[in-house]
Design a protein around this motif. Structure first.
Motif, mmCIF file in Angstrom:
data_model
loop_
_atom_site.group_PDB
_atom_site.id
_atom_site.type_symbol
_atom_site.label_atom_id
_atom_site.label_comp_id
_atom_site.label_asym_id
_atom_site.label_seq_id
_atom_site.Cartn_x
_atom_site.Cartn_y
_atom_site.Cartn_z
ATOM 1 N N LEU A 1 -16.688 11.606 1.145
ATOM 2 C CA LEU A 1 -16.445 10.225 0.789
ATOM 3 C C LEU A 1 -14.948 9.966 0.621
ATOM 4 C CD1 LEU A 1 -17.857 7.553 0.058
ATOM 5 C CD2 LEU A 1 -17.821 8.284 -2.312
ATOM 6 N N GLN A 2 -14.220 10.938 0.071
ATOM 7 C CA GLN A 2 -12.795 10.753 -0.145
ATOM 8 C C GLN A 2 -12.002 10.842 1.157
ATOM 9 O OE1 GLN A 2 -11.829 13.626 -3.117
ATOM 10 N NE2 GLN A 2 -12.556 12.350 -4.796
ATOM 11 N N GLN A 3 -12.442 11.640 2.128
ATOM 12 C CA GLN A 3 -11.714 11.760 3.382
ATOM 13 C C GLN A 3 -11.769 10.480 4.194
ATOM 14 O OE1 GLN A 3 -9.686 14.146 4.337
ATOM 15 N NE2 GLN A 3 -10.094 15.142 2.393
ATOM 16 N N LYS A 4 -12.921 9.823 4.231
ATOM 17 C CA LYS A 4 -13.078 8.612 5.028
ATOM 18 C C LYS A 4 -12.173 7.490 4.538
ATOM 19 C CE LYS A 4 -16.608 5.727 7.100
ATOM 20 N NZ LYS A 4 -18.021 5.424 7.179
ATOM 21 N N PRO A 5 -12.129 7.173 3.237
ATOM 22 C CA PRO A 5 -11.214 6.128 2.789
ATOM 23 C C PRO A 5 -9.750 6.487 3.003
ATOM 24 C CG PRO A 5 -12.874 6.483 1.099
ATOM 25 C CD PRO A 5 -13.031 7.560 2.139
ATOM 26 N N LYS A 6 -9.379 7.762 2.877
ATOM 27 C CA LYS A 6 -7.977 8.141 3.033
ATOM 28 C C LYS A 6 -7.475 7.852 4.438
ATOM 29 C CE LYS A 6 -7.455 11.533 -0.595
ATOM 30 N NZ LYS A 6 -7.131 12.907 -0.951
ATOM 31 N N ALA A 7 -8.269 8.155 5.450
ATOM 32 C CA ALA A 7 -7.857 7.877 6.828
ATOM 33 C C ALA A 7 -7.744 6.368 7.065
ATOM 34 C CB ALA A 7 -8.850 8.493 7.813
ATOM 35 N N GLY A 8 -8.691 5.621 6.542
ATOM 36 C CA GLY A 8 -8.650 4.162 6.681
ATOM 37 C C GLY A 8 -7.475 3.565 5.940
ATOM 38 N N LEU A 9 -7.195 4.076 4.751
ATOM 39 C CA LEU A 9 -6.060 3.585 3.968
ATOM 40 C C LEU A 9 -4.746 3.885 4.684
ATOM 41 C CD1 LEU A 9 -7.174 4.668 0.391
ATOM 42 C CD2 LEU A 9 -7.088 2.342 1.284
ATOM 43 N N ARG A 10 -4.645 5.053 5.257
ATOM 44 C CA ARG A 10 -3.429 5.442 5.978
ATOM 45 C C ARG A 10 -3.208 4.527 7.181
ATOM 46 N NH1 ARG A 10 -4.689 10.496 7.355
ATOM 47 N NH2 ARG A 10 -4.548 11.093 5.192
ATOM 48 N N PHE A 11 -4.256 4.259 7.954
ATOM 49 C CA PHE A 11 -4.134 3.379 9.115
ATOM 50 C C PHE A 11 -3.737 1.972 8.693
ATOM 51 C CE2 PHE A 11 -5.979 0.081 11.790
ATOM 52 C CZ PHE A 11 -5.352 0.353 12.988
ATOM 53 N N LEU A 12 -4.405 1.435 7.672
ATOM 54 C CA LEU A 12 -4.112 0.085 7.186
ATOM 55 C C LEU A 12 -2.684 -0.001 6.657
ATOM 56 C CD1 LEU A 12 -5.172 -2.772 6.618
ATOM 57 C CD2 LEU A 12 -5.996 -1.920 4.412
ATOM 58 N N ALA A 13 -2.250 1.022 5.941
ATOM 59 C CA ALA A 13 -0.887 1.037 5.408
ATOM 60 C C ALA A 13 0.137 1.006 6.545
ATOM 61 C CB ALA A 13 -0.681 2.271 4.538
ATOM 62 N N LEU A 14 -0.050 1.851 7.537
ATOM 63 C CA LEU A 14 0.889 1.886 8.662
ATOM 64 C C LEU A 14 0.857 0.582 9.448
ATOM 65 C CD1 LEU A 14 0.401 5.566 9.857
ATOM 66 C CD2 LEU A 14 2.335 4.593 8.603
ATOM 67 N N TYR A 15 -0.320 -0.002 9.631
ATOM 68 C CA TYR A 15 -0.453 -1.279 10.333
ATOM 69 C C TYR A 15 0.370 -2.359 9.633
ATOM 70 C CZ TYR A 15 -2.613 -5.603 11.983
ATOM 71 O OH TYR A 15 -2.821 -6.864 12.490
ATOM 72 N N GLN A 16 0.255 -2.437 8.302
ATOM 73 C CA GLN A 16 0.966 -3.473 7.558
ATOM 74 C C GLN A 16 2.468 -3.212 7.508
ATOM 75 O OE1 GLN A 16 -1.775 -5.536 4.417
ATOM 76 N NE2 GLN A 16 -1.771 -3.343 4.062
ATOM 77 N N ILE A 17 2.861 -1.962 7.377
ATOM 78 C CA ILE A 17 4.286 -1.632 7.344
ATOM 79 C C ILE A 17 4.933 -1.940 8.691
ATOM 80 C CG2 ILE A 17 5.938 0.285 7.190
ATOM 81 C CD1 ILE A 17 4.032 1.491 5.025
ATOM 82 N N VAL A 18 4.314 -1.489 9.772
ATOM 83 C CA VAL A 18 4.860 -1.747 11.107
ATOM 84 C C VAL A 18 4.865 -3.250 11.401
ATOM 85 C CG1 VAL A 18 4.434 -1.416 13.585
ATOM 86 C CG2 VAL A 18 4.292 0.524 12.022
ATOM 87 N N GLY A 19 3.800 -3.953 11.030
ATOM 88 C CA GLY A 19 3.748 -5.399 11.240
ATOM 89 C C GLY A 19 4.844 -6.127 10.482
#
Length: 170
Positions: free
Chosen positions: A11-29
């Motif tokens: 359960l913890q691995q799945k949110p971490k990957a999603g959080l990482r992608f969302l974080a990078l998406y917002q930072i790059v945007g």
């Protein structure tokens, strides 16, 4: 190792990957939005007035907010997701009605809209980080649209928020 600890780890691995992608998406945007705003200001085709500077600072503030949302996801997932939700809500609807218009995209916009001038025409628009604010300048347009990327991200953020809350309660 118990089955409860295995479930918690998955359960913890799945949110971490999603959080990482969302974080990078917002930072790059956000970074892309600031870069494009500076490019528009200084390429020489725009007369830089106080009003243009104010609008550009407002746009830069929104792009910085996107970057901060991404950074917060690395520090405090729950707070970062709440801020990310606010950031995406600001990007869902874009419109132009005569002298007033608003569009904010920090990342990607796949928009579906209706142009209401003359006959009602459906429009599909694709854009990367951008900002547009119109107040007092009659463009003669009547357009309203929805950013499908931001809408999908809102649903995904809500799901991630539930997963993070569930992981925190275990």
């Amino acid at each position: 190792m118990s089955s409860k600890s295995i479930k918690t780890g998955a359960l913890q691995q799945k949110p971490k990957a999603g959080l990482r992608f969302l974080a990078l998406y917002q930072i790059v945007g956000g970074i892309l939005g600031i870069a494009l705003t500076l490019w528009v200001l200084f390429r020489g085709e725009l007369v830089v007035t106080q009003q243009v500077l104010r609008i550009s600072l407002f746009a830069a503030g929104l792009f910085v907010f996107s970057i901060l949302c991404g950074r917060m996801l690395f520090r405090n997932a729950r707070r970062g997701l709440v801020l990310s939700l606010i950031n995406q809500v600001l990007q869902v609807v874009y419109f132009t009605f005569g002298a007033y218009g608003f569009q904010y995209v920090a990342g990607l916009r796949l928009g579906v809209g209706i142009d209401m001038i003359g006959s009602w025409t459906f429009k599909f628009r694709l854009a990367i980080s951008s900002f547009q604010l119109e107040a007092g300048t009659d463009t003669g347009q009547k357009l309203i649209g929805i950013n499908l990327v931001a809408l999908c991200l809102i649903f995904w953020i809500e799901r991630l928020l539930e997963q993070v809350k569930k992981a925190d309660s275990l």
